[in-house]
Scaffold this active site. Sequence first.
Site, mmCIF file in Angstrom:
data_model
loop_
_atom_site.group_PDB
_atom_site.id
_atom_site.type_symbol
_atom_site.label_atom_id
_atom_site.label_comp_id
_atom_site.label_asym_id
_atom_site.label_seq_id
_atom_site.Cartn_x
_atom_site.Cartn_y
_atom_site.Cartn_z
ATOM 1 C CG ASP A 165 -2.121 0.860 1.051
ATOM 2 O OD1 ASP A 165 -2.296 1.438 -0.041
ATOM 3 O OD2 ASP A 165 -2.905 0.983 2.009
ATOM 4 C CG ASN A 175 -7.069 -2.118 -6.937
ATOM 5 O OD1 ASN A 175 -6.107 -2.854 -6.719
ATOM 6 N ND2 ASN A 175 -7.479 -1.236 -6.025
HETATM 7 C C1 FPP Z 1 -1.524 0.333 -3.471
HETATM 8 O O1 FPP Z 1 -1.159 1.687 -3.535
HETATM 9 C C2 FPP Z 1 -0.941 -0.404 -4.565
HETATM 10 C C3 FPP Z 1 -1.637 -0.932 -5.615
HETATM 11 C C4 FPP Z 1 -3.093 -0.820 -5.736
HETATM 12 C C5 FPP Z 1 -0.956 -1.626 -6.715
HETATM 13 C C6 FPP Z 1 0.231 -2.467 -6.403
HETATM 14 C C7 FPP Z 1 0.969 -2.660 -7.663
HETATM 15 C C8 FPP Z 1 2.326 -2.594 -7.831
HETATM 16 C C9 FPP Z 1 3.262 -2.405 -6.720
HETATM 17 C C10 FPP Z 1 2.953 -2.643 -9.180
HETATM 18 C C11 FPP Z 1 2.912 -3.880 -9.989
HETATM 19 C C12 FPP Z 1 3.233 -5.165 -9.345
HETATM 20 C C13 FPP Z 1 4.036 -6.157 -9.856
HETATM 21 C C14 FPP Z 1 3.919 -7.536 -9.319
HETATM 22 C C15 FPP Z 1 5.043 -5.941 -10.909
HETATM 23 P P1 FPP Z 1 -2.274 2.790 -3.669
HETATM 24 O O2 FPP Z 1 -2.346 3.202 -5.094
HETATM 25 O O3 FPP Z 1 -3.557 2.300 -3.101
HETATM 26 O O4 FPP Z 1 -1.630 3.915 -2.805
HETATM 27 P P2 FPP Z 1 -2.404 5.031 -1.970
HETATM 28 O O5 FPP Z 1 -3.229 4.295 -0.940
HETATM 29 O O6 FPP Z 1 -1.283 5.804 -1.359
HETATM 30 O O7 FPP Z 1 -3.214 5.814 -2.937
#
Ligand code: FPP
Length: 238
Positions: free
Chosen positions: A16, A64
């Site tokens: 996260d 998502n």
């Molecule tokens: C949460 O941060 C993260 C995600 C929804 C996506 C996770 C994906 C990756 C790390 C990249 C791709 C993965 C691989 C396996 C190559 P958020 O966007 O919810 O952050 P926030 O809560 O600060 O808005």
Amino acid sequence: MTEDRKIPQHVAIIMDGNGRWAKKRGLPRTMGHAQGARTVEQILEDADHMGIRYLTVYAFSTENWSRPDSEVKALMNLLRKYMKTSLAKCAKNNVRIRVIGDKSRLDKDLQESIAYLEEQTRTNTGIGFQIAINYGSRDEMRRAVARIAEEVKEGNIDPSGITEEMIGRYLDTGGIPDPDLLIRTCGEERISNFLLWQIAYSELYFTDKAWPDFDKAELEKAIDAYNHRERRFGGLTE
Ligand code: FPP
């Protein structure tokens, strides 16, 4: 680092804070995801070197899809790129990849690269790397129940013979031991529909670090905390 500490066999991570990491730097959210993808690659390598046998990461949840189209597209492109470029690395490091989640809603080309990567790494004997894409734990259970119901209808399973072990086998993680340790980054302390069945007895570890800043030292900290927990699995201490 103490020599006699226990290394968890299976670590699961809710990554996260990519968006907040980017915002803090005046960057677009997608840059946070790109940096997050780099962190994934590094942590996979570190986990492997530390002797962790399975690593499971939450890359894209069933919820998502409700993010802006441009962000969904950017995340899918990152995953697409990862599937295309990681084969050589997996071969070199003996990594076995499995994607968990409902793949049927993903673009055909992404489904194909996932199938190819899974097939090509299937016999690797090193760390098992599970990537959750279009994953939701309740959806995973729904799909498992539907498949078991099908077997009951066909007369292959008797309802009285349905065991917890059997349900586990029908989940996307079938054959993989349950996580010993679940980590969530960036200050939130919730499970967000991740591996609900599998984490029944997992130790939970929360850190304020945003995912793009998570590194080997942070993983070490989580493992140290895990070593100070007393796992009783519902029983009593001796
Ligand atoms: C949460 O941060 C993260 C995600 C929804 C996506 C996770 C994906 C990756 C790390 C990249 C791709 C993965 C691989 C396996 C190559 P958020 O966007 O919810 O952050 P926030 O809560 O600060 O808005």
